[in-house]
Structure formats: C-alpha cells, structure tokens
Design an enzyme around this catalytic site. Structure first.
Site, short mmCIF file in Angstrom:
data_model
loop_
_atom_site.label_atom_id
_atom_site.label_comp_id
_atom_site.label_asym_id
_atom_site.label_seq_id
_atom_site.Cartn_x
_atom_site.Cartn_y
_atom_site.Cartn_z
N ARG A 103 0.84 -1.22 0.00
CA ARG A 103 0.00 0.00 0.00
C ARG A 103 0.87 1.26 0.00
O ARG A 103 0.59 2.22 0.71
CB ARG A 103 -0.98 0.02 1.21
CG ARG A 103 -1.92 -1.14 1.33
CD ARG A 103 -2.91 -1.17 0.18
NE ARG A 103 -2.50 -2.09 -0.86
CZ ARG A 103 -2.70 -3.39 -0.87
NH1 ARG A 103 -3.34 -3.96 0.09
NH2 ARG A 103 -2.29 -4.14 -1.86
N SER A 141 -10.73 -0.96 3.48
CA SER A 141 -10.01 -1.12 4.75
C SER A 141 -9.55 0.23 5.27
O SER A 141 -8.93 1.01 4.54
CB SER A 141 -8.79 -2.02 4.56
OG SER A 141 -9.21 -3.32 4.24
N GLU A 143 -4.85 3.42 6.38
CA GLU A 143 -4.78 3.14 4.95
C GLU A 143 -5.54 4.24 4.19
O GLU A 143 -5.08 4.75 3.17
CB GLU A 143 -5.38 1.75 4.68
CG GLU A 143 -5.81 1.47 3.25
CD GLU A 143 -4.69 1.63 2.25
OE1 GLU A 143 -3.52 1.68 2.62
OE2 GLU A 143 -5.01 1.74 1.05
C1 LIG Z 1 -15.60 -1.43 -1.06
C2 LIG Z 1 -14.13 -1.14 -1.21
C3 LIG Z 1 -13.23 -2.17 -1.28
C4 LIG Z 1 -11.87 -1.90 -1.44
N1 LIG Z 1 -10.98 -2.94 -1.52
C5 LIG Z 1 -9.67 -2.71 -1.69
C6 LIG Z 1 -8.74 -3.79 -1.82
O1 LIG Z 1 -9.10 -4.95 -1.78
N2 LIG Z 1 -7.43 -3.49 -1.99
C7 LIG Z 1 -6.98 -2.20 -2.06
O2 LIG Z 1 -5.78 -1.99 -2.24
N3 LIG Z 1 -7.84 -1.15 -1.93
C8 LIG Z 1 -9.16 -1.37 -1.75
N4 LIG Z 1 -10.04 -0.32 -1.64
C9 LIG Z 1 -9.50 1.05 -1.61
C10 LIG Z 1 -9.44 1.75 -2.97
O3 LIG Z 1 -10.42 1.27 -3.87
C11 LIG Z 1 -8.07 1.67 -3.62
O4 LIG Z 1 -7.09 2.21 -2.76
C12 LIG Z 1 -8.05 2.42 -4.95
O5 LIG Z 1 -6.88 2.07 -5.64
C13 LIG Z 1 -8.14 3.93 -4.82
O6 LIG Z 1 -8.36 4.48 -6.13
P1 LIG Z 1 -9.18 5.83 -6.33
O7 LIG Z 1 -9.19 6.13 -7.76
O8 LIG Z 1 -10.51 5.72 -5.67
O9 LIG Z 1 -8.28 6.86 -5.55
P2 LIG Z 1 -8.77 8.05 -4.62
O10 LIG Z 1 -9.39 7.47 -3.38
O11 LIG Z 1 -9.55 9.03 -5.38
O12 LIG Z 1 -7.37 8.69 -4.23
C14 LIG Z 1 -6.48 8.03 -3.37
C15 LIG Z 1 -5.21 8.86 -3.25
O13 LIG Z 1 -4.52 8.84 -4.48
C16 LIG Z 1 -4.36 10.15 -5.01
N5 LIG Z 1 -4.62 10.04 -6.45
C17 LIG Z 1 -5.71 9.51 -7.05
N6 LIG Z 1 -5.57 9.53 -8.39
C18 LIG Z 1 -4.35 10.07 -8.65
C19 LIG Z 1 -3.62 10.33 -9.83
N7 LIG Z 1 -4.09 10.05 -11.04
N8 LIG Z 1 -2.39 10.90 -9.70
C20 LIG Z 1 -1.89 11.16 -8.48
N9 LIG Z 1 -2.53 10.94 -7.32
C21 LIG Z 1 -3.75 10.40 -7.40
C22 LIG Z 1 -5.34 11.04 -4.30
O14 LIG Z 1 -4.83 12.35 -4.13
C23 LIG Z 1 -5.52 10.33 -2.97
O15 LIG Z 1 -4.62 10.77 -2.02
C24 LIG Z 1 -11.40 -0.56 -1.48
C25 LIG Z 1 -12.33 0.48 -1.41
C26 LIG Z 1 -13.68 0.21 -1.28
C27 LIG Z 1 -14.66 1.35 -1.21
#
Ligand SMILES: Cc1cc2nc3c(=O)[nH]c(=O)nc-3n(C[C@H](O)[C@H](O)[C@H](O)COP(=O)(O)OP(=O)(O)OC[C@H]3O[C@@H](n4cnc5c(N)ncnc54)[C@H](O)[C@@H]3O)c2cc1C
Length: 333
Positions: free
Chosen positions: A184, A254, A324
C-alpha cells in the site's frame, strides 16, 4: 462566485465537467465531505496544467483524485480545486506470438470495469481488481491489491505529469522500479503519513498547494492470454468472496493497513468493536476493518471511530495501526 470559481467557469464551463461548491460527499465512497470550491474532471494533461495554473495564480490549493474510494473528505470540504484525473482511454497491444500483451490505460479508467472488459477479450493479469472500485491512477498510488496480488505485479510503467514547478509542467514515463512500490505504498504517497494525537485522533498532513505534485496520467501493465471463461470464473470468485466478507454500505474499504503478520480487522474484532456506532457511522458488523456510513454520517463521526479503534488496539496489543485511508480536504481547525 469566488474569483477562482469565475476563472474556472470561464475556462471550463463549456465542458460539462465543472462543478462549483460541489459536495465532496458525491465523489467519495464514504459519502461524506463538504463542498469543494471547484470540482473538475480533467480529461487530459492540458486541462490538468490549465486548472493548476489558475489555482496557482490565486494561491489556492489543488488536490488530485480518482474515484474517491480510499479517501475521507473533511466536513469543511476543500478550498481551491479538487480535480478528478480523468483520461479514460485504454488499449491493448499484443506482443507478437508470446501470448503476452501491453495494456495502456488512462489514469481515470475504473479498475473493475476494465477487468470485466479485459476478461471478455481473454486478457488476464488484473482479475484481483474486480472488486477494487478505484481508478488505475489511484491503484498505482497505493499499489492496490488483494488476494495476494497487487498492481505492482504487472505494472510496467506510469506516465507522470510533474507540477513541481507549476510554470513548467513536464511529462515522463517512469518505469515501475522507480515508483518505490511496497505494501500500500508508492512514491506518490510519500509525505502523507498520518500521525495521531495523544488521544488517538488522526492528524491530516498539511495541505500542499499542489497535491500530489506528481500526477499519474496513465499506466502500462503486462497482460497474458487466457480463456475468457477461465478469467471470468476467477473474477466471479473474487467478487463472491467480497460479497460474503465485506459490507454493502458506503465505505472506503479497509481503514487501517494490516500490521506485520496480523490483520487490523482481526485485532479490532477481538476487542468487541464490531457494530460499534458513533453518530451515523459504525464499525462494520461484517468486517471490523471497515467503517460504514449508515446514512447521514459526518467525517467527524468516522474520525471518532478511527480514534476508538486505534486507541483500543494500542492499549490492548501495543500495536500502532497505520491509516490506509487518506484524509483529504481542509482538516485544519
Ligand atoms: C468497497 C471497497 C473495497 C476496497 N478494496 C480494496 C482492496 O481490496 N485493496 C486495495 O488496495 N484497496 C481497496 N479499496 C481502496 C481503494 O479502492 C483503492 O485504494 C483504490 O486504488 C483507490 O483508487 P481511487 O481512484 O478511488 O483513488 P482516490 O481514493 O480518489 O485517491 C487516493 C489517493 O490517491 C491520489 N490520487 C488519485 N488519483 C491520482 C492520480 N491520477 N495521480 C496522483 N494521485 C492520485 C489522491 O490524491 C488520494 O490521495 C477498497 C475500497 C472500497 C470502497
């Protein structure tokens, strides 16, 4: 309208992708968070640079986001701009007769949809992402993964826009070995570690004017050929597992990272905290490392539950859990 809103309206009003005083609750899976002064889905690096220049000109902060599935937005919202990084094209180039291929995907592509589309075409490698609701960009930021796999396993490179010098944006293709990927973790998340007060309340890192200064525009991953039916079966298996183990209510997945050799959910559950409710948020009765919005929760409710779980695990097991989920927006009192 604020002067910044006026400037953004002038520049991007025609796109249909600009929102003023937009509740961030609409753009994060926790479904909490106050208004962003400006919210914009930027389709390409030109638009990203343009809105960054507008924010810079008014000395206002700009935050880049994906699907908002790993963030807790502040009740106060966010001054300046929240920009969803939205390049959404993707393509697969076959590498001759090797049975391998290179996926090139824009940062804004949603991972579960991509996984389904790749399965349909018989391309394997990202099935673990079927239930991870973020974007490709967000997945690289946290090196997202599950079921013992992560994006780093197949990631070849990330295309990165650097706004270190806002007057001089540069784009580079960074190979995966330069991204400092770990559990992570990546170089894009550096300097955002969240500290806790003596009474276990998380303290958001101070907002930077441009956050992060390196924006992921897209990524390339290695794929392998497989039978679409076999890929779909793996996808269905992962989805079923989630359905059985994860809550259906709004959450950000998480909340804490797993400590070495253990599971945050196991520790929290062992303390009898499953189902514990504060305001309209609760530690999920299904998975103790999930905090869920029962409808009408505030970010403050969620913070109180984070503090409770953090304090309880520290007191009972002397384990310091790390967050996380990221705290984003205006958290300063
Ligand atoms: C139901 C559920 C289940 C999940 N299960 C998992 C799992 O099994 N494993 C796991 O690892 N995660 C899991 N997650 C967490 C999440 O989906 C991941 O961490 C995902 O990769 C985040 O992507 P996002 O586009 O939503 O990022 P965001 O939440 O929008 O952003 C996360 C961070 O990244 C930065 N960011 C986003 N996009 C960019 C970009 N293009 N350039 C630079 N910085 C950026 C943002 O500033 C922020 O700080 C889960 C979430 C939910 C709601």
């Amino acid at each position: 309208m604020t002067p910044f809103q006026t400037a953004c309206q002038h520049a991007f009003g025609q796109t249909g992708r600009l929102r003023l005083a937009e509740p961030l609750a609409r753009h994060g899976t926790f479904a909490v968070g106050g208004p962003a002064e400006v919210w914009f889905a930027a389709a390409n690096e030109g638009e990203i640079s343009q809105i960054a220049a507008l924010a810079h000109a008014q000395d206002l902060p700009i935050l880049f986001a994906g699907n908002g599935t790993n963030v807790l937005y502040a009740d106060a919202g966010a001054r300046g701009a929240v920009v969803r990084v939205s390049p959404e094209a993707w393509s697969v180039a076959e590498d001759g007769a090797t049975g391998e291929a290179t996926l090139t995907a824009g940062a804004g592509v949603s991972l579960p949809k991509l996984v389904n589309d790749l399965a349909e075409r018989g391309w394997a490698g990202l099935e673990w992402g079927a239930g991870v609701p973020g974007t490709i960009g967000g997945a690289v930021v946290s090196n997202a993964g599950c079921h013992g796999m992560c994006i780093g396993d197949t990631l070849l490179a990330a295309r990165v826009l650097s706004l270190r010098d806002p007057a001089q944006a540069t784009v580079a293709e960074l190979p995966a070995r330069e991204l400092e990927l770990g559990y992570r973790r990546s170089r894009f998340r550096q300097h955002r570690e969240i500290a806790f007060t003596a009474d276990h309340r998380p303290i958001a890192a101070p907002r930077l004017l441009v956050d992060p200064v390196e924006i992921i525009l897209g990524a390339t991953c290695r794929l392998t050929r497989d039978d679409p039916a076999a890929i779909k079966a793996r996808v269905a298996h992962f989805k079923q597992h989630r359905k059985e183990t994860q809550p259906p209510q709004p959450s950000a997945g998480s909340v804490f990272k797993n400590p070495p050799g253990d599971y945050a959910g196991r520790l929290i559950e062992s303390l009898g905290l499953k189902g514990h409710q504060i305001g309209r948020a609760a530690i999920s009765a299904k998975h103790a490392n999930f905090i869920v919005n029962l409808g009408g929760a505030t970010a403050a409710d969620i913070i109180s539950l984070i503090a409770l779980a953090h304090a309880s695990v520290q007191d009972r097991y002397a384990v310091t859990l790390e967050l996380e989920v990221e705290l984003r927006g205006d958290w300063e009192a």
